[in-house]
Design a protein around this motif. Sequence first.
Motif: not given
Length: 532
Positions: A116-130, A251-264
């Motif tokens: 369930r988590v992966l399905r949601r995270l892959l959607g977020a990755v697709a949005q990031l890609r756009e 791993h995907i959550l860690t990437f998103l967390s790092c991305l969010r903090r550094e973009v902040a």
Amino acid sequence: MRPHLLFADKDLGEPPESVAPLVADLVTDLELETLLTAMAGDDPLVYDVCAQVVTATDTTPETVRYRQEMLADALAHTAELRELYTIAGQAMADERKIYRTTFEWRSEATLRRAVRVLRRLLGAVAQLREVTDSLQGQAHSAALREMCRTLSTELGDAYLQEARQRIDELELTHGLLVSASLDQGDAVSGMRPKLANLSGNRLIGRRPRLSKPNFSYTIADRDQAGMEAFSSFRDRSLTQVAHAADTSATHILTFLSCLRREVAFYLGCARLHASLDDLGVPVCVPAVIDTGVRALNATELRDVPLALRTSSAPVPVTVKAADAPLIVVTGANRGGKSTALRALGVAQLMAQAGMFVAADAFEFAVCAGVFTHFKREEDASMEHGKFDEELDRMARIVEAISPGCLLLANESFASTNEQEASDVGFDVLTALVDSGVTVVLVTHLFTLAQQLYDDSRPSRFLRAERGADGRRPYQLEPAPPLRTSFGGDIYRAVFGVALDDHGLPAQGASSDPPGRRRVVRSAPESASYQTD
């Protein structure tokens, strides 16, 4: 895979659980609370990240230039970065809503949640890609270009399509095929699900072709022992797959967390840039000097916290200290000495964080640490006198400071008599300079300033100027110390009476100027105030 927007070779670590006392002093003395609040608005994550980056000491000239390039892209594409920040934050919030069950110890429960988590995270990755695909051709900094390239190559369309197919298979809607062998004594070993080869893909694995089994066995409906054995067998066979899926989600959550903090951090910089622009405060990209060289030169420098607090552009000041290890600022009271010192400290921290500086030009060297020793009010608990408190804080600084650091001292040791303060101050400050620390001192102690001026160590002396009419132009000029700080100017401004050469009200001047409060003593032990 990491975003690497702040460092080329590592991530931004987690903030410390508590703020060190010396860092708290730095925040208080330089009024960084005002700066950080302006950067964060009402976002606590932006505040925490900006506080961590601005007060950090792990930067190098290369890191500063790396961030300066990235900040230029961030200011040009703030909307896109804010979209990345929002996507990552929403995905992390959605993951927290997918609760863990009380049967988390079972592999199948772990697998179902991970799917369930992966399905949601892959959607977020697709949005990031756009978003990153639209930025890829416009980015100029190495940091943003590399992140866009990484997302495009490692999480490309083919990867996303395959990952979605694998997640569909992990739903186990078509059952589970497992290979195993029998050991001596008919013990089952070497169980391996034929769902995936875990060594193939970075996320879950390459998909093999599954063949239909030739033999089958059906457990009777009332065979409870058989069902329990089958459940245990199924759970054991899913251990690898569940672990791989859960690790992939992490791993995907860690990437998103790092991305969010550094973009902040860059969003905080963009917000501050807009605020200063609204106030008419110009900014510049500071010039960083290579390691091992001292430099501290500012042209038309402005105090950022003062500008934010007063909602106006402060009077700029120019400081040319070059490579001097000791800078001493003396001169007229209320001449802008403390404000200039605070502006230098804030500019140094902003510059080595990779930010812009509120000046027409700013040249600096990265410091191993920035420390402050500003005067304090009397200890409210009355456990220590002011001089004891000053010595205690300086002792903590001496224990923590190292060569290559910067110390900003504002009226240090001024709570005792001038001779004692000068003796202590001279010994402490010269010892720090000899150990490789750069010291910027603001003082009204003439004896201390003169001792430092007569000393043979390299130094730069600046003086807050005073106009012929007693007005303060709030400028610092290279000049030796004077015996007077022109306190009479303040007396005349407050009481409307000039002082003579002996520090007494001039003859013929009224001791009770109109509109001023005076003390009327009706008895030796009492006094009351009245206004003319």
